[in-house]
Design a protein around this motif. Sequence first.
Motif, PDB file in Angstrom:
ATOM      1  N   ALA A   5       0.697  -1.482   0.269  1.00  0.00           N
ATOM      2  CA  ALA A   5      -0.234  -0.325  -0.080  1.00  0.00           C
ATOM      3  C   ALA A   5       1.006   1.536  -0.244  1.00  0.00           C
ATOM      4  O   ALA A   5       1.190   1.425   0.770  1.00  0.00           O
ATOM      5  N   MET A   6       1.178   1.799  -1.533  1.00  0.00           N
ATOM      6  CA  MET A   6       1.839   3.386  -1.234  1.00  0.00           C
ATOM      7  C   MET A   6       1.099   4.207  -0.961  1.00  0.00           C
ATOM      8  O   MET A   6       0.334   4.457  -0.355  1.00  0.00           O
ATOM      9  N   GLU A   7       1.639   5.190   0.064  1.00  0.00           N
ATOM     10  CA  GLU A   7       1.394   5.854   0.413  1.00  0.00           C
ATOM     11  C   GLU A   7       1.132   7.209  -0.185  1.00  0.00           C
ATOM     12  O   GLU A   7       2.561   7.736  -0.996  1.00  0.00           O
ATOM     13  N   VAL A   8       0.760   8.237   0.762  1.00  0.00           N
ATOM     14  CA  VAL A   8       0.723   9.316  -0.460  1.00  0.00           C
ATOM     15  C   VAL A   8       0.699  10.331   0.447  1.00  0.00           C
ATOM     16  O   VAL A   8       0.538  10.661   1.165  1.00  0.00           O
ATOM     17  N   PRO A   9       2.039  11.742  -0.405  1.00  0.00           N
ATOM     18  CA  PRO A   9       1.410  12.929   0.436  1.00  0.00           C
ATOM     19  C   PRO A   9      -0.177  13.493   1.213  1.00  0.00           C
ATOM     20  O   PRO A   9      -0.853  13.818   0.860  1.00  0.00           O
ATOM     21  N   PRO A  43      -4.010   5.192   0.826  1.00  0.00           N
ATOM     22  CA  PRO A  43      -4.405   5.402  -0.480  1.00  0.00           C
ATOM     23  C   PRO A  43      -6.587   4.326   0.992  1.00  0.00           C
ATOM     24  O   PRO A  43      -5.663   3.549   1.803  1.00  0.00           O
ATOM     25  N   GLY A  44      -7.181   4.837  -0.165  1.00  0.00           N
ATOM     26  CA  GLY A  44      -8.282   3.882   0.998  1.00  0.00           C
ATOM     27  C   GLY A  44      -9.511   5.167   1.837  1.00  0.00           C
ATOM     28  O   GLY A  44      -9.007   6.006   1.308  1.00  0.00           O
ATOM     29  N   GLY A  66      -5.528  10.139  -3.744  1.00  0.00           N
ATOM     30  CA  GLY A  66      -4.338  10.627  -4.425  1.00  0.00           C
ATOM     31  C   GLY A  66      -3.643  12.026  -3.511  1.00  0.00           C
ATOM     32  O   GLY A  66      -4.564  11.446  -2.220  1.00  0.00           O
ATOM     33  N   PRO A  67      -2.527  12.391  -3.547  1.00  0.00           N
ATOM     34  CA  PRO A  67      -2.122  14.033  -2.765  1.00  0.00           C
ATOM     35  C   PRO A  67      -3.344  14.395  -2.078  1.00  0.00           C
ATOM     36  O   PRO A  67      -4.032  14.428  -2.582  1.00  0.00           O
TER      37      PRO A  67
END
Length: 256
Positions: A5-9, A43-44, A66-67
């Motif tokens: 799970a890639m985190e976003v800014p 995300p989510g 997204g961010p």
Amino acid sequence: TLDVAMEVPLKVTSTPPGAEVYVDKAEGKALGKTPLTDGTIAPGKRTVYVKAKGYQTFKKQLDVKGPVSLDAKLAMGLRIDSEPAGAVVSIDGTKIEGVTPIDAALTPGTHKIVISLEGFKLYEKTVSLSPGVDASFKATLRGGLLKMRSGPVGALVKVGKLTLGKTPLTKAVPLGTKTVVLEHPSKRRWSKRLAFDDTTMIDAKVEMGSPSWPFWVMAGTAAAAGIAGGALGIVAIGEKDDWEHDGTKEKCRPKG
């Protein structure tokens, strides 16, 4: 195969600045303080909380794809409670949704609070709110005051449509003439009409289920702490026997 799970800014600013930022739970370790410029969020479905002392917590539910950039404008929090509870609150002439106990969102400065409940006199208070200071107060509404005891203890006390609790108790009650009822699972139900005003405490004890049911009503200066202003009067109602003998020692019957 890795499922990452890639985190976003995540960027969060607030008015006032210096508020703590939380994700998913409004407690535990904060992500940082505003202005937050280097935060991240997965995300989510997520919930962002922004908290500062003396202010209501800002809450924002997000579907993160997204961010994220948020600007939280915090309102001052004022906790308002009353005795009895369930009163309507107006602030600066505007009725607040809900009844006491209630949390109101206000701007810093002076505000006029009016609290109303049927059967009680209006309560008015002016409060001054300062940034960074937790604010709360509890209003004692001016009505009648009943101190009720019973033999045996644990009788349920009702005044009009209100259920006050079990004896012994001291409670505020609506003004006017009301029917006071005592109920106990092992005793006969007792009721009496009493007149309540805002200057007298009715101090009563009822012996339930005995051959004669004496009832005393009295008031004294000890009730001053429970009544907001006004001189205490004295109410005296003589003993009343709800039963009478039929000429023998063994039997009694209800009057009438």
